[in-house]
Motif scaffolding. Structure first.
Motif, PDB file in Angstrom:
ATOM      1  N   THR A 104       1.580   4.190   7.967  1.00 20.22           N
ATOM      2  CA  THR A 104       0.477   3.731   7.123  1.00 20.22           C
ATOM      3  C   THR A 104       0.742   2.322   6.611  1.00 20.22           C
ATOM      4  O   THR A 104      -0.162   1.480   6.593  1.00 20.22           O
ATOM      5  N   GLU A 105       1.986   2.047   6.221  1.00 15.53           N
ATOM      6  CA  GLU A 105       2.354   0.697   5.768  1.00 15.53           C
ATOM      7  C   GLU A 105       2.170  -0.324   6.886  1.00 15.53           C
ATOM      8  O   GLU A 105       1.671  -1.427   6.654  1.00 15.53           O
ATOM      9  N   ALA A 106       2.570   0.043   8.108  1.00 22.62           N
ATOM     10  CA  ALA A 106       2.446  -0.878   9.247  1.00 22.62           C
ATOM     11  C   ALA A 106       0.985  -1.131   9.590  1.00 22.62           C
ATOM     12  O   ALA A 106       0.613  -2.254   9.951  1.00 22.62           O
ATOM     13  N   GLU A 107       0.156  -0.107   9.475  1.00 24.40           N
ATOM     14  CA  GLU A 107      -1.269  -0.290   9.754  1.00 24.40           C
ATOM     15  C   GLU A 107      -1.939  -1.148   8.689  1.00 24.40           C
ATOM     16  O   GLU A 107      -2.882  -1.884   8.975  1.00 24.40           O
ATOM     17  N   ALA A 108      -1.443  -1.076   7.452  1.00 28.50           N
ATOM     18  CA  ALA A 108      -2.021  -1.854   6.359  1.00 28.50           C
ATOM     19  C   ALA A 108      -1.670  -3.339   6.463  1.00 28.50           C
ATOM     20  O   ALA A 108      -2.490  -4.202   6.121  1.00 28.50           O
ATOM     21  N   THR A 109      -0.446  -3.645   6.929  1.00 26.18           N
ATOM     22  CA  THR A 109      -0.024  -5.051   7.072  1.00 26.18           C
ATOM     23  C   THR A 109       0.565  -5.253   8.467  1.00 26.18           C
ATOM     24  O   THR A 109       1.783  -5.322   8.627  1.00 26.18           O
ATOM     25  N   PRO A 110      -0.296  -5.372   9.488  1.00 22.44           N
ATOM     26  CA  PRO A 110       0.198  -5.429  10.866  1.00 22.44           C
ATOM     27  C   PRO A 110       0.952  -6.713  11.220  1.00 22.44           C
ATOM     28  O   PRO A 110       1.659  -6.742  12.218  1.00 22.44           O
ATOM     29  N   TRP A 113       6.705  -8.338   9.834  1.00 20.06           N
ATOM     30  CA  TRP A 113       7.790  -7.776  10.647  1.00 20.06           C
ATOM     31  C   TRP A 113       8.607  -6.758   9.868  1.00 20.06           C
ATOM     32  O   TRP A 113       9.196  -5.853  10.447  1.00 20.06           O
ATOM     33  N   ARG A 114       8.645  -6.906   8.543  1.00 15.45           N
ATOM     34  CA  ARG A 114       9.453  -6.009   7.720  1.00 15.45           C
ATOM     35  C   ARG A 114       8.968  -4.556   7.819  1.00 15.45           C
ATOM     36  O   ARG A 114       9.777  -3.635   7.939  1.00 15.45           O
ATOM     37  N   VAL A 115       7.649  -4.363   7.766  1.00 13.18           N
ATOM     38  CA  VAL A 115       7.132  -2.987   7.845  1.00 13.18           C
ATOM     39  C   VAL A 115       7.328  -2.412   9.243  1.00 13.18           C
ATOM     40  O   VAL A 115       7.557  -1.219   9.398  1.00 13.18           O
ATOM     41  N   TRP A 116       7.298  -3.260  10.263  1.00 12.38           N
ATOM     42  CA  TRP A 116       7.539  -2.782  11.624  1.00 12.38           C
ATOM     43  C   TRP A 116       9.008  -2.421  11.818  1.00 12.38           C
ATOM     44  O   TRP A 116       9.335  -1.479  12.539  1.00 12.38           O
ATOM     45  N   PHE A 117       9.894  -3.164  11.176  1.00 11.95           N
ATOM     46  CA  PHE A 117      11.314  -2.823  11.214  1.00 11.95           C
ATOM     47  C   PHE A 117      11.531  -1.449  10.595  1.00 11.95           C
ATOM     48  O   PHE A 117      12.219  -0.594  11.156  1.00 11.95           O
ATOM     49  N   ARG A 118      10.948  -1.238   9.420  1.00  7.05           N
ATOM     50  CA  ARG A 118      11.097   0.062   8.755  1.00  7.05           C
ATOM     51  C   ARG A 118      10.461   1.180   9.560  1.00  7.05           C
ATOM     52  O   ARG A 118      10.976   2.304   9.600  1.00  7.05           O
TER      53      ARG A 118
END
Length: 144
Positions: A104-110, A113-118
């Protein structure tokens, strides 16, 4: 044995086998026979593919470690909030819950890179290593 130690052992074995394979290829080409030349040329291609794969793996590892260090310096590394079984294994339901939150975090801020790492870490925790690797590669591309 840690995964890093295992990697270096396997990398050394790959390089040793590559040197042997190239040596055998040279001997086969030196026979001058068409079949020997053909097999000898193949003996050069196989180690080249192995060395290319090894290079890609090292580049991926270094890039993901660089991102982890940067995220750690920012205080943004994902904390281990997973529940474990009595045997120490990750509880599947816990990993799925963390994964859903990270997705959900990755979809909110695509573009971050930090959210994609997590999310890649969450994929790995959920046991989906191929998707974890692809997601980490996406994070690396976004970081550059």
């Amino acid at each position: 044995m840690t995964s890093r130690t295992g990697f270096f052992i396997l990398a050394g074995v790959l390089l040793l086998v590559s040197v042997i394979c190239v040596g055998e290829g040279i001997q086969l080409i030196a026979t001058g026979k068409p079949l020997g030349i053909g097999i000898g040329l193949c003996a050069f291609v196989i180690p080249a593919i192995g060395v290319w794969f090894l290079r890609q793996t090292v580049r991926f590892g270094r890039a993901s470690e660089r991102l982890a260090r940067e995220l750690e310096a920012e205080g943004g590394l994902p904390v281990d909030e997973l529940k474990r079984t009595s045997g120490g294994r990750i509880d599947r339901a816990s990993a799925d819950a963390v994964f859903a939150r990270r997705r959900t975090e990755a979809e909110a801020t695509p573009g971050d890179w930090r959210v994609w790492f997590r999310l890649a870490v969450a994929y790995a925790d959920a046991g989906d290593v191929p998707r974890a690797r692809k997601t980490m590669q996406h994070a690396i591309r976004l970081h550059v």
